[in-house]
Design a protein around this motif. Structure first.
Motif, PDB file in Angstrom:
ATOM      1  N   THR A   1       0.843  -1.180   0.000  1.00 16.54           N
ATOM      2  CA  THR A   1       0.000   0.000   0.000  1.00 16.54           C
ATOM      3  C   THR A   1       0.879   1.231   0.000  1.00 16.54           C
ATOM      4  OG1 THR A   1      -1.951   1.026   0.986  1.00 16.54           O
ATOM      5  CG2 THR A   1      -0.283   0.248   2.506  1.00 16.54           C
TER       6      THR A   1
ATOM      7  N   ASP B   1      -2.000   8.359  -8.286  1.00 18.18           N
ATOM      8  CA  ASP B   1      -1.388   7.309  -9.097  1.00 18.18           C
ATOM      9  C   ASP B   1      -0.042   7.757  -9.628  1.00 18.18           C
ATOM     10  OD1 ASP B   1      -3.151   5.271  -8.977  1.00 18.18           O
ATOM     11  OD2 ASP B   1      -4.231   5.792 -10.813  1.00 18.18           O
TER      12      ASP B   1
ATOM     13  N   ARG C   1      -3.677   3.637  -1.443  1.00 21.01           N
ATOM     14  CA  ARG C   1      -3.919   2.684  -2.535  1.00 21.01           C
ATOM     15  C   ARG C   1      -3.262   1.365  -2.160  1.00 21.01           C
ATOM     16  NH1 ARG C   1      -4.923   5.152  -7.795  1.00 21.01           N
ATOM     17  NH2 ARG C   1      -6.640   6.550  -7.318  1.00 21.01           N
TER      18      ARG C   1
ATOM     19  N   THR D   1      -9.027   1.463  -2.367  1.00 23.60           N
ATOM     20  CA  THR D   1      -8.605   2.842  -2.193  1.00 23.60           C
ATOM     21  C   THR D   1      -9.372   3.439  -1.027  1.00 23.60           C
ATOM     22  OG1 THR D   1      -8.175   3.081  -4.556  1.00 23.60           O
ATOM     23  CG2 THR D   1      -8.453   5.110  -3.298  1.00 23.60           C
TER      24      THR D   1
ATOM     25  N   ALA E   1     -13.369   5.359  -0.846  1.00 26.36           N
ATOM     26  CA  ALA E   1     -12.974   6.070  -2.069  1.00 26.36           C
ATOM     27  C   ALA E   1     -14.049   7.048  -2.527  1.00 26.36           C
ATOM     28  CB  ALA E   1     -12.647   5.075  -3.182  1.00 26.36           C
TER      29      ALA E   1
END
Length: 173
Positions: A39, A53, A78, A95, A112
């Motif tokens: 993670t 990301d 994540r 997420t 998320a």
């Protein structure tokens, strides 16, 4: 592991990359599974698509010490890896959003989509949180052992589930 490591600022402490190993036990059926992966906790806005990301997710000394000084709107969490359940292994990911909590150094953990999950206060190195989900209750216990190791244990009980999920996190350098 009886001694807990106090964390001054949970968001600063979590920032970075962690190895994840989770055991899942279904207490009703006796079935067991395991998630292995990693993670990354990184500030919102880092990475190629603006939500976390693509970046390297480094931690830095301040984060390792758990010291005060986290800035920004929060962290994107994540998690990705593989989940093995009843002989079948498949990719898995999730997420979460960790936002600054009501008190300095704490966090409000969100799904998320922004729905509230639970609060997180590790100033004593340990915290218990409840999350009702339909008729089931998720009770999470979070324990910090040192600057590079922590654990969460979720006990899920109710008419639909009877599970224990134990997750160990180890910081990657």
């Amino acid at each position: 592991m009886n001694d807990f490591w106090p964390v001054i600022d949970v968001l600063a402490h979590l920032t970075g990359s962690w190895r994840v190993r989770r055991s899942v036990r279904d207490l009703a059926s006796g079935a067991e599974g395991e998630f292995t992966g990693g993670t990354v906790f990184r500030p919102f806005g880092e990475g190629e698509d603006g939500d976390g990301d693509g970046g390297s997710g480094g931690g830095g000394d301040r984060a390792r010490r758990g010291g005060a000084g986290h800035s920004g709107p929060g962290l994107l969490h994540r998690e990705s890896g593989t989940f093995r359940w009843q002989g079948v292994t498949r990719p898995a990911q999730r997420t979460l959003r960790f936002l600054p909590g009501e008190r300095p150094g704490t966090a409000s953990v969100r799904f998320a989509d922004g729905r509230f999950f639970h609060d997180l206060d590790l100033t004593d190195g340990r915290y218990v949180a409840d999350h009702p989900c339909a008729a089931d209750l998720y009770r999470g216990e979070f324990s910090v052992y040192d600057e590079d190791r922590w654990r969460s244990v979720w006990r899920v009980g109710g008419p639909a589930k009877d599970l224990v999920l134990t997750t160990d996190y180890t910081r990657l350098s």
